[in-house]
Design a protein around this motif. Sequence first.
Motif: not given
Length: 299
Positions: A33, A36-37, A153-154, A157, A161, A217-218
Amino acid sequence: MTWLLDPFTLPFMQRALLGGLLAAVMCAVVGTWVVTRGMAFLGEALAHGMLPGVAVATLAGWPPVLGAALSAGVMGVGVTALSRRGRLSHDTGIGLVFAGMLALGVLIVSRSRSFATDITAILFGDVLAIRPADLVLLGCALVALTAISVALHRPFVALAFDVRTATTLGLRPDLAQLALVLLVAGAVVTSYQALGALLVVALLLAPASAARQWTHRLAPTMALGAVLGAVAVLAGLLLSWHAGTAGGASIAACSVALTGLSVAARSLTDRSSRARPAGRSTSARRPTPTPGGPPCTTP
């Protein structure tokens, strides 16, 4: 194979390996995370921001982990509050809170003459001195942080993004950002006993960054990051045993080295895949139809 197995016949090396593996898996989940962030600076700032809490806890005779958790929590809430105002960028808020917390920690430490050894342990850790109680803490933290990551998770995500989409869907990006900051704080606080506040950032960022070279993919990134982190822990402990180097620093160095190797391997793979089409003959290409003309046919 004695060079590989003999070090782990000793109980303290077995505890170091188990503790390092637990920290590696936890940091891979949370670090995915972070990468990704784009929150690498936050992870480093939280590692430094624990200093005042640990210092106060040590002076008061409390468990250092409790002080670290309180300090990191205050810092996470402060960063989120400053960024939510809109007058300061996220990085600026992190920098200001980080500088303030680090200064406060130095001021507290400077008032006591008995902190030299304790500060060294806080900053650089001692993976070879992990106790059974530390293993229990790491195991509980791994379960808790993984469960939080799955449950949120949702929102995570959507936050990573597209913040506007998260707002439209009613996912409360501000609260998701705070939860993510506290998730990172939890990983840093519970892992610093093994690697130290300055070196835990390497295990938080390096395996996930190496895994991102091969998958975006996570879930696969978390799984591959955990495997790479475990390899770094094993290699670092072997390096520490045979070369007589610091355990935490050896693990961190191996983590960064694995990232460099992964980036280099991915670059070579991409070059090879681009070179193959360029070397193919163009005579076998399918002809392009002209507008309005008859359809193309292959011989």
